[in-house]
Design a protein around this motif. Sequence first.
Motif, PDB file in Angstrom:
ATOM      1  N   GLY A 130       0.797  -1.232  -0.203  1.00  0.00           N
ATOM      2  CA  GLY A 130       0.072   0.192   0.006  1.00  0.00           C
ATOM      3  C   GLY A 130       0.753   1.293  -0.176  1.00  0.00           C
ATOM      4  O   GLY A 130       2.067   1.123   0.187  1.00  0.00           O
ATOM      5  N   GLU A 152      -1.016   8.823   1.213  1.00  0.00           N
ATOM      6  CA  GLU A 152      -1.038   9.710   0.310  1.00  0.00           C
ATOM      7  C   GLU A 152      -1.217  11.174   1.141  1.00  0.00           C
ATOM      8  O   GLU A 152      -2.184  11.022   2.132  1.00  0.00           O
ATOM      9  CB  GLU A 152      -2.077   9.863  -0.732  1.00  0.00           C
ATOM     10  CG  GLU A 152      -1.724   8.639  -1.666  1.00  0.00           C
ATOM     11  CD  GLU A 152      -2.812   8.338  -2.718  1.00  0.00           C
ATOM     12  OE1 GLU A 152      -3.551   9.177  -3.155  1.00  0.00           O
ATOM     13  OE2 GLU A 152      -2.590   7.226  -3.382  1.00  0.00           O
ATOM     14  N   HIS A 192      -5.018  12.463   2.282  1.00  0.00           N
ATOM     15  CA  HIS A 192      -5.825  11.272   2.659  1.00  0.00           C
ATOM     16  C   HIS A 192      -5.862  11.319   4.003  1.00  0.00           C
ATOM     17  O   HIS A 192      -6.085  10.181   4.848  1.00  0.00           O
ATOM     18  CB  HIS A 192      -5.870  10.137   2.021  1.00  0.00           C
ATOM     19  CG  HIS A 192      -6.088  10.038   0.725  1.00  0.00           C
ATOM     20  ND1 HIS A 192      -6.054   9.051  -0.070  1.00  0.00           N
ATOM     21  CD2 HIS A 192      -6.792  10.890  -0.238  1.00  0.00           C
ATOM     22  CE1 HIS A 192      -6.488   9.096  -1.277  1.00  0.00           C
ATOM     23  NE2 HIS A 192      -6.761  10.487  -1.510  1.00  0.00           N
ATOM     24  N   ALA A 209      -7.198   4.500   5.598  1.00  0.00           N
ATOM     25  CA  ALA A 209      -7.211   4.459   4.236  1.00  0.00           C
ATOM     26  C   ALA A 209      -5.494   3.902   3.742  1.00  0.00           C
ATOM     27  O   ALA A 209      -5.528   3.281   2.630  1.00  0.00           O
ATOM     28  CB  ALA A 209      -7.506   5.811   3.641  1.00  0.00           C
ATOM     29  N   SER A 210      -4.764   4.392   4.365  1.00  0.00           N
ATOM     30  CA  SER A 210      -3.231   4.064   4.125  1.00  0.00           C
ATOM     31  C   SER A 210      -2.629   2.538   4.233  1.00  0.00           C
ATOM     32  O   SER A 210      -2.335   1.761   3.230  1.00  0.00           O
ATOM     33  CB  SER A 210      -2.102   4.590   5.020  1.00  0.00           C
ATOM     34  OG  SER A 210      -2.551   5.953   5.046  1.00  0.00           O
ATOM     35  N   SER A 268      -5.094   0.381   1.346  1.00  0.00           N
ATOM     36  CA  SER A 268      -4.601   0.652   0.199  1.00  0.00           C
ATOM     37  C   SER A 268      -4.007  -0.789  -0.243  1.00  0.00           C
ATOM     38  O   SER A 268      -3.781  -0.891  -1.702  1.00  0.00           O
ATOM     39  CB  SER A 268      -3.852   1.774  -0.299  1.00  0.00           C
ATOM     40  OG  SER A 268      -2.677   1.535   0.607  1.00  0.00           O
ATOM     41  N   HIS A 312      -6.102  -5.111  -1.765  1.00  0.00           N
ATOM     42  CA  HIS A 312      -5.713  -5.265  -3.215  1.00  0.00           C
ATOM     43  C   HIS A 312      -4.452  -6.117  -3.553  1.00  0.00           C
ATOM     44  O   HIS A 312      -3.975  -5.969  -4.640  1.00  0.00           O
ATOM     45  CB  HIS A 312      -5.376  -3.789  -3.935  1.00  0.00           C
ATOM     46  CG  HIS A 312      -6.544  -2.902  -3.544  1.00  0.00           C
ATOM     47  ND1 HIS A 312      -6.501  -1.910  -2.788  1.00  0.00           N
ATOM     48  CD2 HIS A 312      -7.978  -2.869  -4.186  1.00  0.00           C
ATOM     49  CE1 HIS A 312      -7.542  -1.338  -2.811  1.00  0.00           C
ATOM     50  NE2 HIS A 312      -8.514  -1.855  -3.670  1.00  0.00           N
TER      51      HIS A 312
END
Length: 924
Positions: A81, A84, A87, A93-94, A97, A101
């Motif tokens: 990940g 950003e 964010h 979120a970090s 990411s 995925h």
Amino acid sequence: MSLDRPEGKGTTVPGSTALSRPGLRGREAELQRLRALIEAVREGEGGAIAMLLGEPGIGKTVLLQETVSVARAHGFVVSHGRAEELHELAPLASLASGLLHGDPPLLSSTDFADLAGHHDQRIWLVERLAQLIEERSAGTPVLIAVDDVQWADPLSRFALSVMPARLLSSPVLWLLTGRNDPELYGQGPRTTTLPLRPLSDTALAELARDVLGGDVPTQVAELLDGAGGNPFLAAEMLMGIAASGAGVDEPEPPERLVLGVRDRLADLRPDTLHFLRIGSVLGRAFSLADAAALCGRPASGLSAEVDEAIAAALLHDEGERLLFRHDLLRQAVYADLAPSVRRALHREAASRLVAAGRSSTDAVPHLLKSAEPGDQEAIGLLGTAATDVIAVMPDLAADLAVRALELVPPHASMVFDVGERAIVALTRAGRYTQARDTGDTLLARQPPLDVFARLQSVLGDTLWHLDDIHELTRRSTAALAAVTDPTIRARLTARQALARSRGRDLGAARETGERALAEAERSGDREARVLALWGLGEIALNAGDCAAAAEHHTALSVFDTAFLPEEAVARIHMDDFDTVRRLLRAAGDTPLRPAMLIWAQATLNMGLGRLDDADADLVTAERLEADLHVPGNLVNIRVNRGLLAMLRGDREAAREHLDVVRATVAERPNTGNHATHQYFEAVVADGDGDHATAAELVRSVQRDHPFLRWRLLRPHVVQAVRIALRGGDRNLAEDLAAQAAEHATRNPSVPTAQGTAAHAAGLVNADHGLLERAVRILLTGPRPLPLAAASADLGRALLAAGDAAATPTLTRAHDIYAQAGADAEADRVRADLERATSRTGRRSGGRRPRLGQGWEALTASERKVARLIAAGHTNRSAAEALVVSPHTVNTHLASIFRKLSVRSRVHLARIVLAEGDAGTATGD
């Protein structure tokens, strides 16, 4: 050939190591250390953390990418990940990411949705996430890589600071890259920090040969000196040389070879340049739709601009988003904007995002860079964002709320509403002094009376945490004289009751609490009801009325399950241990206030005489509070650990705990903490033989802290009586015994209260009959240690009288102490037993001192955990088997690893097998 280009074929240079990416030139040593970590984790040596630190462009990302490739080749499941910059308001979120995925993903979307549903409970979320990763890594090693961690959102940063230590026994490698500020990252044991230094001249020359081929002309080498050893800047210069079309044998003049970012931008069409500038405002990664909205054009009309930016090696197309190829490129484009233009674009971006239906978490980062005083939309969005994140990121919420307040014009009527939210947020973040100062600034503006009362109501929570009881009483009384709103009146009355719970007239305090509860019920206000029930429970505890305390705390727990620990502790005081077990079992791994749940478990284990388990619980509770940076219970935790150490005879540990208590009380003076500290000082002084000082300290607790007489000395009154008698203060001993008798009268159904009163009176009056009565009563109760203490004193009295019943009485005391691990007390009773049986000097059957290292150093609970983990259990399943919290299992496991000097579950399993214990996973 820059560092962040997609993978390409490397070039082998004579005398160098073949590399898969040209950008790895000069990073061979770091790569070797990372490969060694991968191998160690794969081979079962436990988890590890690697941190790549350095300036932008120094090569962190390419080294991370190479490590990811190597780990995948070694069979790791990988989460890759990136954090950003814009964010910071999106919780987790970090980390998300990468977690969602991978191929395959480390977590399923279902697992993550479950986590997201509890994002407002940080400790629970991180522990649950750790459990999922632990389970995922049970058969396969895991790499969790996060690039640019300096931009991580607060919840991801919190998780990264906590989880690696939780998962050290699992095959999980954490790889973080970031700027040179290690305070931001998850430091801990087994951390390898790799600061990336500027490249050497040799490495730069190899990089030049990779890009240009052949020998590097002197003029090119001199030109590369201007890169300062930064590989990204060097690669940009080399790309400029290659793009110029000049032959390396006849190089162009240096000024024509250096194609800096500004020069490259100058060659772009104006529309493309404008598009890139808009993108730089949106962040390193941005959606085409957002950029199109800011450009005022349809996304379909920007294809030429996107193509040109990609062809100029400035952007990548990731499918869902466009990405500046390196953050340095984005910063260069962003810096080329005039400050006023940047500010205007950020403000426009915020408005566009809101108009498009995006959340406040998307718009607020832009508002923080652009909002001007009086900006009503910004004030509202900042307030909304603060409310949205306050449970999970209270410090960020406080910053947002304060910023919103700063934007309000001084004389605007909304300043009081916005200011009230700021006070609440600052208090939740533990920034009590700033919260009080903010409130006082607002009060100085002489608001209307109802607003004055409302502000004093929210400041009541602040003053309670500051332990400023006098000011809380004064302010709540003044506000009650001004208030007309029934809801605010109910809250203020409840605050007043809480303040009075710390005073001498607990009868008046109870009347205030009952009035507050009635007002809360009439107004239908939830907060007022919680405050009133809490206040009544505190008053009952301080008055020594255990039944009333349990009644109020049970009502509070039914109304708000976050207060279940308070109900559990109140019922422990009632000797209702069976109900407490059911409560704690029903709580399971509830996300609500885990540190307080563990505190309740520790209190129960102390009552049950399980000293090792209680100590592990207390260590766990302290760790959980430290994780949140709110060590509100630290003094009580350390005092109890110190008292346990004294029972074991570990004076050195007790003094270490006392040092922590002294430092904490000095840093954060608190009435309750001061009294608790004084009592602990008394116990240590008594153990050192300074009986007069010990008695004076107990006397000061009795004299100076009347509201704590019941709460503090109730479980320790017999010990306090002994201290008073050894210190020659008979009046103090009689006062304590009278206190115990009064407590027994108030709690006729509690065996411990009745037995302790008889025990205290028996000591003061040297009355064998009272000591016998104490033993009979305590035999009907659930607490072994008070029974052992009464049996020991009775046995000594019988021994002095020459009564043969001394031997079985002392034997019972000794066996209880020995079973509990109260080694110091067991030794004292053993000496009495030897006199009773006329076998002085026979000590071979006594306890062996607990070792510091090796299998014999493990407690009974630690052995059970070791066997379960060796049998393949996760922390969570081991906790279920032992009916304890996974947090406590983690504490046991950390102690096991330290005592056995092991690094992983694999190594632990070998030791358990060698001990021949693997087949008895739940026995001892």
